[in-house]
Design an enzyme around this catalytic site. Structure first.
Site, PDB file in Angstrom:
ATOM      1  N   SER A 129      23.116   1.084   2.215  1.00 53.25           N
ATOM      2  CA  SER A 129      22.973  -0.082   3.082  1.00 53.25           C
ATOM      3  C   SER A 129      23.217   0.296   4.531  1.00 53.25           C
ATOM      4  O   SER A 129      24.010   1.197   4.816  1.00 53.25           O
ATOM      5  CB  SER A 129      24.003  -1.144   2.660  1.00 53.25           C
ATOM      6  OG  SER A 129      24.108  -2.170   3.627  1.00 53.25           O
ATOM      7  N   TYR A 154      32.923  -3.732   0.737  1.00 49.62           N
ATOM      8  CA  TYR A 154      31.586  -3.498   0.181  1.00 49.62           C
ATOM      9  C   TYR A 154      30.933  -2.303   0.879  1.00 49.62           C
ATOM     10  O   TYR A 154      30.480  -1.363   0.230  1.00 49.62           O
ATOM     11  CB  TYR A 154      30.684  -4.728   0.330  1.00 49.62           C
ATOM     12  CG  TYR A 154      29.222  -4.387   0.150  1.00 49.62           C
ATOM     13  CD1 TYR A 154      28.360  -4.319   1.245  1.00 49.62           C
ATOM     14  CD2 TYR A 154      28.718  -4.087  -1.108  1.00 49.62           C
ATOM     15  CE1 TYR A 154      27.032  -3.964   1.091  1.00 49.62           C
ATOM     16  CE2 TYR A 154      27.390  -3.732  -1.271  1.00 49.62           C
ATOM     17  CZ  TYR A 154      26.552  -3.671  -0.166  1.00 49.62           C
ATOM     18  OH  TYR A 154      25.238  -3.307  -0.317  1.00 49.62           O
ATOM     19  N   LYS A 158      29.739   1.704  -0.426  1.00 45.86           N
ATOM     20  CA  LYS A 158      28.451   2.375  -0.214  1.00 45.86           C
ATOM     21  C   LYS A 158      28.661   3.706   0.496  1.00 45.86           C
ATOM     22  O   LYS A 158      28.084   4.733   0.118  1.00 45.86           O
ATOM     23  CB  LYS A 158      27.505   1.477   0.602  1.00 45.86           C
ATOM     24  CG  LYS A 158      27.023   0.261  -0.122  1.00 45.86           C
ATOM     25  CD  LYS A 158      26.241   0.643  -1.379  1.00 45.86           C
ATOM     26  CE  LYS A 158      25.734  -0.557  -2.129  1.00 45.86           C
ATOM     27  NZ  LYS A 158      24.985  -0.190  -3.338  1.00 45.86           N
ATOM     28  N   GLY A 299      32.943 -10.749  11.501  1.00 45.67           N
ATOM     29  CA  GLY A 299      32.387  -9.479  11.034  1.00 45.67           C
ATOM     30  C   GLY A 299      30.936  -9.286  11.403  1.00 45.67           C
ATOM     31  O   GLY A 299      30.415  -8.164  11.306  1.00 45.67           O
TER      32      GLY A 299
HETATM   33  P1  NAD Z   1      21.170  -7.832  -7.210  1.00 45.07           P
HETATM   34  O1  NAD Z   1      22.544  -8.339  -7.389  1.00 45.07           O
HETATM   35  O2  NAD Z   1      20.022  -8.738  -7.304  1.00 45.07           O
HETATM   36  O3  NAD Z   1      20.885  -6.632  -8.237  1.00 45.07           O
HETATM   37  C1  NAD Z   1      21.931  -5.799  -8.699  1.00 45.07           C
HETATM   38  C2  NAD Z   1      21.810  -5.776 -10.210  1.00 45.07           C
HETATM   39  O4  NAD Z   1      22.783  -4.897 -10.721  1.00 45.07           O
HETATM   40  C3  NAD Z   1      22.059  -7.158 -10.834  1.00 45.07           C
HETATM   41  O5  NAD Z   1      21.014  -7.462 -11.724  1.00 45.07           O
HETATM   42  C4  NAD Z   1      23.387  -6.985 -11.565  1.00 45.07           C
HETATM   43  O6  NAD Z   1      23.426  -7.753 -12.756  1.00 45.07           O
HETATM   44  C5  NAD Z   1      23.393  -5.486 -11.851  1.00 45.07           C
HETATM   45  N1  NAD Z   1      24.727  -4.881 -11.946  1.00 45.07           N
HETATM   46  C6  NAD Z   1      25.759  -5.013 -11.081  1.00 45.07           C
HETATM   47  N2  NAD Z   1      26.813  -4.291 -11.499  1.00 45.07           N
HETATM   48  C7  NAD Z   1      26.420  -3.663 -12.654  1.00 45.07           C
HETATM   49  C8  NAD Z   1      27.055  -2.789 -13.555  1.00 45.07           C
HETATM   50  N3  NAD Z   1      28.335  -2.396 -13.404  1.00 45.07           N
HETATM   51  N4  NAD Z   1      26.346  -2.345 -14.631  1.00 45.07           N
HETATM   52  C9  NAD Z   1      25.061  -2.733 -14.824  1.00 45.07           C
HETATM   53  N5  NAD Z   1      24.403  -3.578 -13.997  1.00 45.07           N
HETATM   54  C10 NAD Z   1      25.089  -4.029 -12.925  1.00 45.07           C
HETATM   55  O7  NAD Z   1      21.166  -7.050  -5.802  1.00 45.07           O
HETATM   56  P2  NAD Z   1      19.931  -6.426  -5.011  1.00 45.07           P
HETATM   57  O8  NAD Z   1      19.739  -7.238  -3.783  1.00 45.07           O
HETATM   58  O9  NAD Z   1      18.806  -6.160  -5.917  1.00 45.07           O
HETATM   59  O10 NAD Z   1      20.575  -5.027  -4.536  1.00 45.07           O
HETATM   60  C11 NAD Z   1      20.388  -3.874  -5.312  1.00 45.07           C
HETATM   61  C12 NAD Z   1      21.204  -2.774  -4.662  1.00 45.07           C
HETATM   62  O11 NAD Z   1      20.811  -2.634  -3.299  1.00 45.07           O
HETATM   63  C13 NAD Z   1      22.701  -3.059  -4.647  1.00 45.07           C
HETATM   64  O12 NAD Z   1      23.399  -1.856  -4.925  1.00 45.07           O
HETATM   65  C14 NAD Z   1      22.977  -3.498  -3.216  1.00 45.07           C
HETATM   66  O13 NAD Z   1      24.293  -3.157  -2.806  1.00 45.07           O
HETATM   67  C15 NAD Z   1      21.953  -2.712  -2.456  1.00 45.07           C
HETATM   68  N6  NAD Z   1      21.572  -3.353  -1.194  1.00 45.07           N
HETATM   69  C16 NAD Z   1      21.104  -4.634  -1.208  1.00 45.07           C
HETATM   70  C17 NAD Z   1      20.779  -5.251   0.013  1.00 45.07           C
HETATM   71  C18 NAD Z   1      20.300  -6.675   0.045  1.00 45.07           C
HETATM   72  O14 NAD Z   1      20.400  -7.301   1.121  1.00 45.07           O
HETATM   73  N7  NAD Z   1      19.806  -7.207  -1.043  1.00 45.07           N
HETATM   74  C19 NAD Z   1      20.900  -4.541   1.207  1.00 45.07           C
HETATM   75  C20 NAD Z   1      21.363  -3.233   1.165  1.00 45.07           C
HETATM   76  C21 NAD Z   1      21.698  -2.639  -0.051  1.00 45.07           C
HETATM   77  C1  WQD Z   2      21.467 -12.362   8.746  1.00 49.97           C
HETATM   78  C2  WQD Z   2      21.648 -13.126  10.026  1.00 49.97           C
HETATM   79  C3  WQD Z   2      23.833 -14.092  10.288  1.00 49.97           C
HETATM   80  C4  WQD Z   2      23.420 -16.851   6.883  1.00 49.97           C
HETATM   81  C5  WQD Z   2      24.093  -8.663   4.834  1.00 49.97           C
HETATM   82  C6  WQD Z   2      25.117  -7.656   4.425  1.00 49.97           C
HETATM   83  C7  WQD Z   2      24.479  -6.297   4.293  1.00 49.97           C
HETATM   84  C8  WQD Z   2      23.264  -6.372   3.399  1.00 49.97           C
HETATM   85  C9  WQD Z   2      22.290  -7.401   3.886  1.00 49.97           C
HETATM   86  C10 WQD Z   2      23.992  -5.651   1.212  1.00 49.97           C
HETATM   87  C11 WQD Z   2      23.002 -12.885  10.696  1.00 49.97           C
HETATM   88  C12 WQD Z   2      22.773 -15.188  10.165  1.00 49.97           C
HETATM   89  C13 WQD Z   2      23.195 -15.876   7.832  1.00 49.97           C
HETATM   90  C14 WQD Z   2      23.532 -18.200   7.276  1.00 49.97           C
HETATM   91  C15 WQD Z   2      23.169 -17.532   9.548  1.00 49.97           C
HETATM   92  N1  WQD Z   2      23.630  -6.647   2.053  1.00 49.97           N
HETATM   93  N2  WQD Z   2      23.079 -16.209   9.146  1.00 49.97           N
HETATM   94  N3  WQD Z   2      23.408 -18.494   8.607  1.00 49.97           N
HETATM   95  O1  WQD Z   2      24.776 -10.108   7.497  1.00 49.97           O
HETATM   96  O2  WQD Z   2      22.689  -8.903   8.321  1.00 49.97           O
HETATM   97  O3  WQD Z   2      23.618  -8.348   6.104  1.00 49.97           O
HETATM   98  O4  WQD Z   2      22.999  -8.658   3.920  1.00 49.97           O
HETATM   99  O5  WQD Z   2      23.983  -4.487   1.446  1.00 49.97           O
HETATM  100  O6  WQD Z   2      25.430  -5.415   3.758  1.00 49.97           O
HETATM  101  O7  WQD Z   2      26.087  -7.577   5.463  1.00 49.97           O
HETATM  102  O8  WQD Z   2      22.499 -10.537   6.451  1.00 49.97           O
HETATM  103  O9  WQD Z   2      21.369 -12.570   5.732  1.00 49.97           O
HETATM  104  O10 WQD Z   2      23.908 -12.552   5.763  1.00 49.97           O
HETATM  105  O11 WQD Z   2      22.627 -12.597   7.927  1.00 49.97           O
HETATM  106  O12 WQD Z   2      23.067 -17.828  10.750  1.00 49.97           O
HETATM  107  O13 WQD Z   2      23.745 -19.138   6.449  1.00 49.97           O
HETATM  108  O14 WQD Z   2      21.602 -14.535   9.740  1.00 49.97           O
HETATM  109  O15 WQD Z   2      24.811 -14.411  11.252  1.00 49.97           O
HETATM  110  O16 WQD Z   2      22.804 -12.889  12.093  1.00 49.97           O
HETATM  111  P1  WQD Z   2      23.452  -9.503   7.210  1.00 49.97           P
HETATM  112  P2  WQD Z   2      22.621 -12.132   6.380  1.00 49.97           P
END
Ligand code: NAD
Ligand code: WQD
Length: 341
Positions: A129, A154, A158, A299
Protein backbone atom coordinates in the site's frame (compact mmCIF):
# COMPACT_ATOMS: atom_id res chain seq x y z
CA UNK A 1 8.87 -32.53 -11.22
CA UNK A 2 8.27 -30.11 -14.11
CA UNK A 3 5.12 -28.23 -13.27
CA UNK A 4 2.74 -28.30 -16.22
CA UNK A 5 0.07 -26.50 -14.23
CA UNK A 6 -0.62 -22.80 -14.47
CA UNK A 7 -2.04 -22.91 -10.98
CA UNK A 8 -1.75 -19.68 -9.05
CA UNK A 9 -2.62 -19.52 -5.37
CA UNK A 10 -4.71 -16.38 -4.73
CA UNK A 11 -5.07 -15.63 -1.03
CA UNK A 12 -7.97 -13.32 -0.23
CA UNK A 13 -9.34 -14.39 -3.59
CA UNK A 14 -13.00 -13.61 -2.86
CA UNK A 15 -12.17 -10.08 -1.72
CA UNK A 16 -12.51 -6.90 -3.74
CA UNK A 17 -9.17 -6.87 -5.57
CA UNK A 18 -8.62 -10.63 -5.42
CA UNK A 19 -11.92 -11.41 -7.15
CA UNK A 20 -11.23 -8.94 -9.96
CA UNK A 21 -7.72 -10.38 -10.32
CA UNK A 22 -9.19 -13.88 -10.52
CA UNK A 23 -11.14 -12.82 -13.64
CA UNK A 24 -8.03 -11.38 -15.29
CA UNK A 25 -5.93 -14.43 -14.40
CA UNK A 26 -8.41 -16.73 -16.11
CA UNK A 27 -8.63 -14.40 -19.12
CA UNK A 28 -4.86 -14.72 -19.44
CA UNK A 29 -4.70 -18.53 -19.23
CA UNK A 30 -3.89 -18.99 -15.56
CA UNK A 31 -5.79 -21.21 -13.11
CA UNK A 32 -6.48 -19.37 -9.86
CA UNK A 33 -6.77 -21.46 -6.69
CA UNK A 34 -8.61 -19.24 -4.21
CA UNK A 35 -8.08 -19.25 -0.44
CA UNK A 36 -10.23 -16.98 1.70
CA UNK A 37 -11.52 -17.13 5.30
CA UNK A 38 -14.55 -14.95 4.37
CA UNK A 39 -13.73 -12.47 7.15
CA UNK A 40 -14.50 -9.60 4.77
CA UNK A 41 -16.20 -11.23 1.78
CA UNK A 42 -19.13 -13.45 0.92
CA UNK A 43 -19.18 -16.95 -0.61
CA UNK A 44 -21.59 -15.86 -3.35
CA UNK A 45 -18.74 -13.94 -4.98
CA UNK A 46 -17.55 -17.38 -6.13
CA UNK A 47 -20.81 -17.98 -8.01
CA UNK A 48 -20.52 -14.57 -9.61
CA UNK A 49 -16.92 -15.28 -10.67
CA UNK A 50 -18.03 -18.55 -12.25
CA UNK A 51 -20.78 -16.66 -14.10
CA UNK A 52 -18.36 -14.00 -15.40
CA UNK A 53 -15.65 -16.47 -16.44
CA UNK A 54 -17.77 -19.50 -17.39
CA UNK A 55 -15.33 -21.59 -15.38
CA UNK A 56 -15.57 -23.62 -12.21
CA UNK A 57 -13.07 -22.08 -9.83
CA UNK A 58 -11.33 -23.95 -7.01
CA UNK A 59 -11.96 -22.30 -3.65
CA UNK A 60 -10.87 -23.18 -0.11
CA UNK A 61 -12.51 -21.51 2.88
CA UNK A 62 -9.37 -21.41 5.00
CA UNK A 63 -7.31 -18.97 7.05
CA UNK A 64 -3.76 -18.46 5.80
CA UNK A 65 -2.63 -19.00 9.40
CA UNK A 66 -3.77 -22.63 9.15
CA UNK A 67 -0.45 -24.05 8.02
CA UNK A 68 -1.73 -27.61 7.71
CA UNK A 69 -4.49 -26.47 5.39
CA UNK A 70 -2.07 -24.41 3.33
CA UNK A 71 0.33 -27.36 3.16
CA UNK A 72 -2.29 -29.70 1.75
CA UNK A 73 -3.48 -27.10 -0.78
CA UNK A 74 0.07 -26.54 -2.04
CA UNK A 75 0.69 -30.31 -2.11
CA UNK A 76 -2.42 -30.86 -4.20
CA UNK A 77 -2.08 -27.97 -6.67
CA UNK A 78 1.68 -27.40 -7.10
CA UNK A 79 1.27 -23.65 -7.81
CA UNK A 80 3.61 -21.65 -10.01
CA UNK A 81 3.16 -18.56 -7.85
CA UNK A 82 1.22 -16.94 -5.05
CA UNK A 83 -0.65 -13.63 -5.25
CA UNK A 84 -1.20 -12.59 -1.67
CA UNK A 85 -4.25 -10.34 -1.14
CA UNK A 86 -5.41 -11.76 2.20
CA UNK A 87 -5.23 -9.10 4.88
CA UNK A 88 -7.13 -6.75 7.13
CA UNK A 89 -7.07 -3.23 5.71
CA UNK A 90 -8.99 -0.75 7.85
CA UNK A 91 -6.63 1.92 9.17
CA UNK A 92 -8.88 3.05 12.02
CA UNK A 93 -9.63 -0.52 13.10
CA UNK A 94 -5.90 -1.27 13.16
CA UNK A 95 -5.39 1.47 15.76
CA UNK A 96 -8.00 -0.16 18.01
CA UNK A 97 -6.95 -3.78 17.32
CA UNK A 98 -3.21 -3.79 16.55
CA UNK A 99 -2.54 -7.36 17.75
CA UNK A 100 -5.28 -8.67 15.43
CA UNK A 101 -3.66 -6.85 12.51
CA UNK A 102 -0.14 -8.09 13.29
CA UNK A 103 -1.41 -11.64 13.67
CA UNK A 104 -3.46 -11.59 10.50
CA UNK A 105 -1.22 -9.57 8.20
CA UNK A 106 2.30 -10.31 9.44
CA UNK A 107 2.06 -13.78 11.01
CA UNK A 108 -0.25 -14.87 8.19
CA UNK A 109 2.24 -13.71 5.58
CA UNK A 110 5.12 -15.44 7.36
CA UNK A 111 3.23 -18.74 7.53
CA UNK A 112 2.41 -18.41 3.84
CA UNK A 113 6.06 -17.85 2.95
CA UNK A 114 7.05 -20.83 5.12
CA UNK A 115 4.69 -23.10 3.21
CA UNK A 116 5.85 -21.69 -0.13
CA UNK A 117 9.42 -22.57 0.82
CA UNK A 118 8.41 -26.07 1.90
CA UNK A 119 6.90 -26.63 -1.55
CA UNK A 120 9.64 -24.88 -3.50
CA UNK A 121 7.32 -22.15 -4.79
CA UNK A 122 9.63 -19.31 -5.78
CA UNK A 123 7.27 -16.51 -6.89
CA UNK A 124 5.29 -14.25 -4.56
CA UNK A 125 3.33 -11.12 -5.42
CA UNK A 126 2.29 -9.05 -2.41
CA UNK A 127 -0.51 -6.48 -1.96
CA UNK A 128 1.21 -3.56 -0.36
CA UNK A 129 0.00 0.00 0.00
CA UNK A 130 1.06 3.60 -0.56
CA UNK A 131 0.57 3.87 3.18
CA UNK A 132 4.13 2.53 3.62
CA UNK A 133 5.63 5.81 2.34
CA UNK A 134 6.87 8.14 5.09
CA UNK A 135 4.07 10.44 6.20
CA UNK A 136 6.16 13.60 5.70
CA UNK A 137 6.78 13.06 1.99
CA UNK A 138 5.22 15.08 -0.81
CA UNK A 139 3.78 13.46 -3.95
CA UNK A 140 4.33 12.18 -6.56
CA UNK A 141 5.68 9.17 -4.68
CA UNK A 142 8.41 7.09 -6.32
CA UNK A 143 9.43 3.58 -5.28
CA UNK A 144 12.82 4.93 -4.21
CA UNK A 145 11.31 7.19 -1.57
CA UNK A 146 11.75 6.22 2.09
CA UNK A 147 9.20 3.99 3.80
CA UNK A 148 8.44 2.87 7.33
CA UNK A 149 7.61 6.16 9.08
CA UNK A 150 3.97 5.14 9.01
CA UNK A 151 1.16 6.62 11.06
CA UNK A 152 -0.84 3.50 11.89
CA UNK A 153 -0.51 -0.22 12.68
CA UNK A 154 -2.10 -1.26 9.39
CA UNK A 155 0.54 0.56 7.38
CA UNK A 156 3.24 -0.85 9.64
CA UNK A 157 2.05 -4.41 8.90
CA UNK A 158 2.46 -3.72 5.20
CA UNK A 159 5.90 -2.21 5.75
CA UNK A 160 6.96 -5.19 7.90
CA UNK A 161 5.89 -7.74 5.31
CA UNK A 162 7.79 -5.81 2.64
CA UNK A 163 10.93 -5.90 4.80
CA UNK A 164 10.41 -9.60 5.54
CA UNK A 165 10.21 -10.32 1.81
CA UNK A 166 13.42 -8.38 1.14
CA UNK A 167 15.31 -10.16 3.94
CA UNK A 168 14.11 -13.60 2.83
CA UNK A 169 14.95 -12.86 -0.81
CA UNK A 170 18.48 -11.97 0.31
CA UNK A 171 18.96 -15.57 1.50
CA UNK A 172 17.86 -17.26 -1.74
CA UNK A 173 18.75 -15.77 -5.12
CA UNK A 174 16.22 -18.01 -6.86
CA UNK A 175 13.24 -16.30 -5.22
CA UNK A 176 11.09 -13.78 -7.10
CA UNK A 177 9.44 -11.30 -4.72
CA UNK A 178 7.17 -8.61 -6.20
CA UNK A 179 5.76 -5.83 -4.05
CA UNK A 180 2.86 -3.86 -5.52
CA UNK A 181 2.01 -0.62 -3.71
CA UNK A 182 -1.62 0.22 -4.44
CA UNK A 183 -2.91 3.75 -4.11
CA UNK A 184 -6.71 4.04 -4.05
CA UNK A 185 -8.48 1.19 -5.88
CA UNK A 186 -12.10 1.96 -6.81
CA UNK A 187 -14.68 0.93 -9.38
CA UNK A 188 -16.00 -2.50 -10.34
CA UNK A 189 -16.11 -5.08 -13.11
CA UNK A 190 -18.18 -3.90 -16.11
CA UNK A 191 -20.66 -6.75 -15.58
CA UNK A 192 -21.83 -5.20 -12.31
CA UNK A 193 -21.59 -8.69 -10.77
CA UNK A 194 -18.57 -8.04 -8.54
CA UNK A 195 -17.35 -4.92 -6.79
CA UNK A 196 -16.36 -3.42 -3.48
CA UNK A 197 -18.69 -4.74 -0.80
CA UNK A 198 -17.28 -3.71 2.57
CA UNK A 199 -19.03 -5.09 5.61
CA UNK A 200 -20.48 -2.42 7.91
CA UNK A 201 -20.11 1.33 7.40
CA UNK A 202 -17.41 1.98 4.76
CA UNK A 203 -14.31 3.91 5.78
CA UNK A 204 -13.25 4.76 2.25
CA UNK A 205 -14.59 7.62 0.17
CA UNK A 206 -16.09 5.90 -2.85
CA UNK A 207 -17.97 3.06 -1.14
CA UNK A 208 -19.34 5.56 1.38
CA UNK A 209 -20.33 7.96 -1.41
CA UNK A 210 -21.96 5.07 -3.25
CA UNK A 211 -24.11 4.22 -0.23
CA UNK A 212 -25.23 7.85 0.03
CA UNK A 213 -26.04 7.86 -3.69
CA UNK A 214 -28.13 4.70 -3.27
CA UNK A 215 -29.92 6.06 -0.18
CA UNK A 216 -28.38 3.52 2.19
CA UNK A 217 -26.63 6.36 4.04
CA UNK A 218 -27.96 9.89 4.53
CA UNK A 219 -25.04 12.22 3.84
CA UNK A 220 -21.35 12.25 2.93
CA UNK A 221 -19.04 14.04 5.37
CA UNK A 222 -16.15 15.69 3.56
CA UNK A 223 -13.19 15.56 5.90
CA UNK A 224 -11.83 19.07 5.62
CA UNK A 225 -11.74 21.68 2.86
CA UNK A 226 -8.77 23.66 4.17
CA UNK A 227 -5.93 21.61 2.67
CA UNK A 228 -3.50 23.25 0.27
CA UNK A 229 -5.04 21.51 -2.73
CA UNK A 230 -6.95 22.57 -5.85
CA UNK A 231 -10.20 23.08 -3.90
CA UNK A 232 -9.13 22.51 -0.29
CA UNK A 233 -10.30 18.88 -0.12
CA UNK A 234 -8.04 15.83 0.02
CA UNK A 235 -6.39 14.69 -3.20
CA UNK A 236 -5.82 10.98 -3.89
CA UNK A 237 -4.70 8.71 -6.72
CA UNK A 238 -7.75 6.63 -7.68
CA UNK A 239 -7.07 3.54 -9.80
CA UNK A 240 -9.74 1.36 -11.43
CA UNK A 241 -9.74 -2.07 -9.84
CA UNK A 242 -9.72 -3.76 -13.27
CA UNK A 243 -6.60 -1.83 -14.27
CA UNK A 244 -5.12 -2.86 -10.95
CA UNK A 245 -6.04 -6.51 -11.56
CA UNK A 246 -4.44 -6.42 -15.01
CA UNK A 247 -1.31 -5.07 -13.38
CA UNK A 248 -1.18 -8.24 -11.30
CA UNK A 249 -1.23 -10.46 -14.37
CA UNK A 250 1.63 -8.47 -15.88
CA UNK A 251 3.52 -8.66 -12.60
CA UNK A 252 2.94 -12.42 -12.52
CA UNK A 253 4.21 -12.85 -16.07
CA UNK A 254 7.33 -10.90 -15.11
CA UNK A 255 7.76 -12.70 -11.79
CA UNK A 256 7.82 -16.11 -13.48
CA UNK A 257 10.72 -14.97 -15.67
CA UNK A 258 12.79 -13.11 -13.08
CA UNK A 259 14.31 -13.29 -9.62
CA UNK A 260 15.01 -10.84 -6.82
CA UNK A 261 12.81 -8.12 -5.34
CA UNK A 262 10.77 -5.83 -7.60
CA UNK A 263 8.70 -2.97 -6.19
CA UNK A 264 6.09 -1.04 -8.19
CA UNK A 265 3.52 1.68 -7.57
CA UNK A 266 0.13 0.82 -9.00
CA UNK A 267 -1.81 4.06 -9.32
CA UNK A 268 -3.13 6.28 -12.10
CA UNK A 269 -0.44 8.89 -11.55
CA UNK A 270 -3.21 11.49 -11.30
CA UNK A 271 -4.68 13.07 -8.19
CA UNK A 272 -8.33 13.91 -7.78
CA UNK A 273 -9.92 15.87 -4.93
CA UNK A 274 -12.92 14.72 -2.92
CA UNK A 275 -15.04 17.37 -4.64
CA UNK A 276 -13.88 16.22 -8.08
CA UNK A 277 -14.80 12.63 -7.23
CA UNK A 278 -18.16 13.80 -5.89
CA UNK A 279 -18.91 15.65 -9.12
CA UNK A 280 -18.02 12.61 -11.22
CA UNK A 281 -20.12 10.31 -9.04
CA UNK A 282 -23.12 12.63 -9.27
CA UNK A 283 -22.84 12.50 -13.07
CA UNK A 284 -22.66 8.71 -12.91
CA UNK A 285 -25.68 8.24 -10.63
CA UNK A 286 -27.71 11.16 -11.98
CA UNK A 287 -28.45 12.51 -8.52
CA UNK A 288 -27.14 15.23 -6.21
CA UNK A 289 -25.29 13.50 -3.37
CA UNK A 290 -26.00 15.18 0.00
CA UNK A 291 -22.78 16.21 1.73
CA UNK A 292 -21.36 18.51 4.37
CA UNK A 293 -17.90 19.80 5.21
CA UNK A 294 -16.62 18.60 8.60
CA UNK A 295 -13.22 18.69 10.31
CA UNK A 296 -10.16 16.90 9.00
CA UNK A 297 -9.88 13.15 9.70
CA UNK A 298 -6.93 12.47 12.05
CA UNK A 299 -3.98 10.99 10.18
CA UNK A 300 -5.07 12.18 6.75
CA UNK A 301 -2.53 13.85 4.48
CA UNK A 302 -3.42 16.59 2.00
CA UNK A 303 -2.36 14.81 -1.17
CA UNK A 304 -1.16 11.39 -2.29
CA UNK A 305 -0.52 10.25 -5.84
CA UNK A 306 1.93 7.97 -7.58
CA UNK A 307 4.81 8.34 -9.94
CA UNK A 308 4.16 5.32 -12.21
CA UNK A 309 7.12 5.66 -14.59
CA UNK A 310 8.84 2.56 -13.18
CA UNK A 311 5.94 0.15 -13.79
CA UNK A 312 5.31 1.72 -17.19
CA UNK A 313 8.93 1.37 -18.27
CA UNK A 314 9.65 -2.06 -16.75
CA UNK A 315 6.31 -3.84 -17.17
CA UNK A 316 4.59 -1.82 -19.86
CA UNK A 317 1.56 -1.41 -17.59
CA UNK A 318 -0.53 1.74 -17.66
CA UNK A 319 -4.05 2.55 -16.48
CA UNK A 320 -6.72 2.59 -19.20
CA UNK A 321 -9.76 3.82 -17.26
CA UNK A 322 -10.48 7.35 -16.04
CA UNK A 323 -12.38 8.73 -13.05
CA UNK A 324 -15.72 8.75 -14.87
CA UNK A 325 -15.25 5.05 -15.77
CA UNK A 326 -14.51 4.31 -12.11
CA UNK A 327 -17.67 6.08 -10.92
CA UNK A 328 -19.91 4.64 -13.63
CA UNK A 329 -18.70 1.08 -12.99
CA UNK A 330 -19.06 1.58 -9.24
CA UNK A 331 -22.60 2.84 -9.64
CA UNK A 332 -23.59 -0.08 -11.92
CA UNK A 333 -22.33 -2.49 -9.25
CA UNK A 334 -24.27 -0.64 -6.53
CA UNK A 335 -27.45 -0.88 -8.61
CA UNK A 336 -26.93 -4.60 -9.32
CA UNK A 337 -25.68 -5.62 -5.89
CA UNK A 338 -27.89 -8.11 -4.13
CA UNK A 339 -29.50 -9.21 -7.36
CA UNK A 340 -29.25 -12.91 -7.96
CA UNK A 341 -25.88 -13.83 -9.34
P1 NAD B 1 -10.81 -7.17 0.96
O1 NAD B 1 -11.02 -7.12 2.42
O2 NAD B 1 -11.94 -7.00 0.04
O3 NAD B 1 -10.10 -8.55 0.56
C1 NAD B 1 -9.24 -9.22 1.46
C2 NAD B 1 -9.73 -10.66 1.50
O4 NAD B 1 -8.86 -11.40 2.33
C3 NAD B 1 -11.14 -10.77 2.09
O5 NAD B 1 -11.94 -11.55 1.24
C4 NAD B 1 -10.91 -11.47 3.43
O6 NAD B 1 -11.99 -12.33 3.76
C5 NAD B 1 -9.62 -12.24 3.17
N1 NAD B 1 -8.79 -12.48 4.35
C6 NAD B 1 -8.40 -11.58 5.29
N2 NAD B 1 -7.63 -12.18 6.21
C7 NAD B 1 -7.51 -13.49 5.83
C8 NAD B 1 -6.84 -14.61 6.37
N3 NAD B 1 -6.14 -14.55 7.52
N4 NAD B 1 -6.94 -15.80 5.71
C9 NAD B 1 -7.65 -15.90 4.56
N5 NAD B 1 -8.31 -14.86 4.00
C10 NAD B 1 -8.23 -13.67 4.64
O7 NAD B 1 -9.65 -6.11 0.64
P2 NAD B 1 -9.10 -5.62 -0.77
O8 NAD B 1 -9.50 -4.20 -0.93
O9 NAD B 1 -9.40 -6.60 -1.82
O10 NAD B 1 -7.52 -5.61 -0.48
C11 NAD B 1 -6.74 -6.74 -0.81
C12 NAD B 1 -5.34 -6.46 -0.31
O11 NAD B 1 -4.87 -5.24 -0.88
C13 NAD B 1 -5.26 -6.29 1.20
O12 NAD B 1 -4.08 -6.93 1.67
C14 NAD B 1 -5.14 -4.79 1.40
O13 NAD B 1 -4.40 -4.47 2.56
C15 NAD B 1 -4.41 -4.38 0.16
N6 NAD B 1 -4.69 -2.99 -0.22
C16 NAD B 1 -5.98 -2.59 -0.42
C17 NAD B 1 -6.23 -1.25 -0.75
C18 NAD B 1 -7.64 -0.76 -0.93
O14 NAD B 1 -7.85 0.47 -0.82
N7 NAD B 1 -8.59 -1.62 -1.18
C19 NAD B 1 -5.17 -0.35 -0.90
C20 NAD B 1 -3.88 -0.81 -0.71
C21 NAD B 1 -3.64 -2.14 -0.37
C1 WQD C 1 -9.85 9.38 0.39
C2 WQD C 1 -10.10 10.85 0.58
C3 WQD C 1 -10.41 11.50 2.87
C4 WQD C 1 -14.13 9.20 3.41
C5 WQD C 1 -7.09 4.56 2.63
C6 WQD C 1 -6.06 3.88 3.47
C7 WQD C 1 -4.99 3.28 2.59
C8 WQD C 1 -5.62 2.41 1.52
C9 WQD C 1 -6.64 3.18 0.73
C10 WQD C 1 -5.49 0.14 2.33
C11 WQD C 1 -9.36 11.45 1.77
C12 WQD C 1 -11.70 11.71 2.08
C13 WQD C 1 -12.98 9.76 2.89
C14 WQD C 1 -15.22 10.03 3.75
C15 WQD C 1 -13.97 11.93 3.01
N1 WQD C 1 -6.22 1.25 2.08
N2 WQD C 1 -12.89 11.11 2.70
N3 WQD C 1 -15.09 11.37 3.54
O1 WQD C 1 -7.42 7.58 3.29
O2 WQD C 1 -6.52 7.87 0.93
O3 WQD C 1 -6.50 5.63 1.97
O4 WQD C 1 -7.62 3.66 1.67
O5 WQD C 1 -4.34 -0.03 2.06
O6 WQD C 1 -4.13 2.51 3.40
O7 WQD C 1 -5.43 4.87 4.28
O8 WQD C 1 -8.66 6.65 1.28
O9 WQD C 1 -11.02 6.61 0.67
O10 WQD C 1 -10.41 6.73 3.14
O11 WQD C 1 -10.06 8.73 1.66
O12 WQD C 1 -13.88 13.16 2.83
O13 WQD C 1 -16.30 9.57 4.24
O14 WQD C 1 -11.50 11.05 0.85
O15 WQD C 1 -10.18 12.55 3.78
O16 WQD C 1 -8.97 12.76 1.43
P1 WQD C 1 -7.25 7.06 1.92
P2 WQD C 1 -10.12 7.12 1.73
Amino acid sequence: MISMSKNIIVTGGLGYIGSHSCVELIDHGYTPILIDNLSNSKKDVLDRLCKITGQNIVFYEEDIRNREALDSIFEKHHPLSVIHFAGLKAVGESVDQPARYYSNNVKGSLYLIDVMKAHDVKSLIFSSSATVYNVDLSPPFTEAMPTGQVGNPYGRTKYMVEEMMKDIAATDASLSMTILRYFNPVGAHESGLIGEDPQGIPNNLMPYMAKVASGDLAELSIYGDDYETIDGTGVRDYIHVVDLARGHVMALDQSLKSTGVNIYNLGSGDGYSVKQVLSSYESACGNVIPCKIVGRRPGDIAASYADIKKVQNEMGWAPTKNLDDMCQDSWRWIQNRGKAS
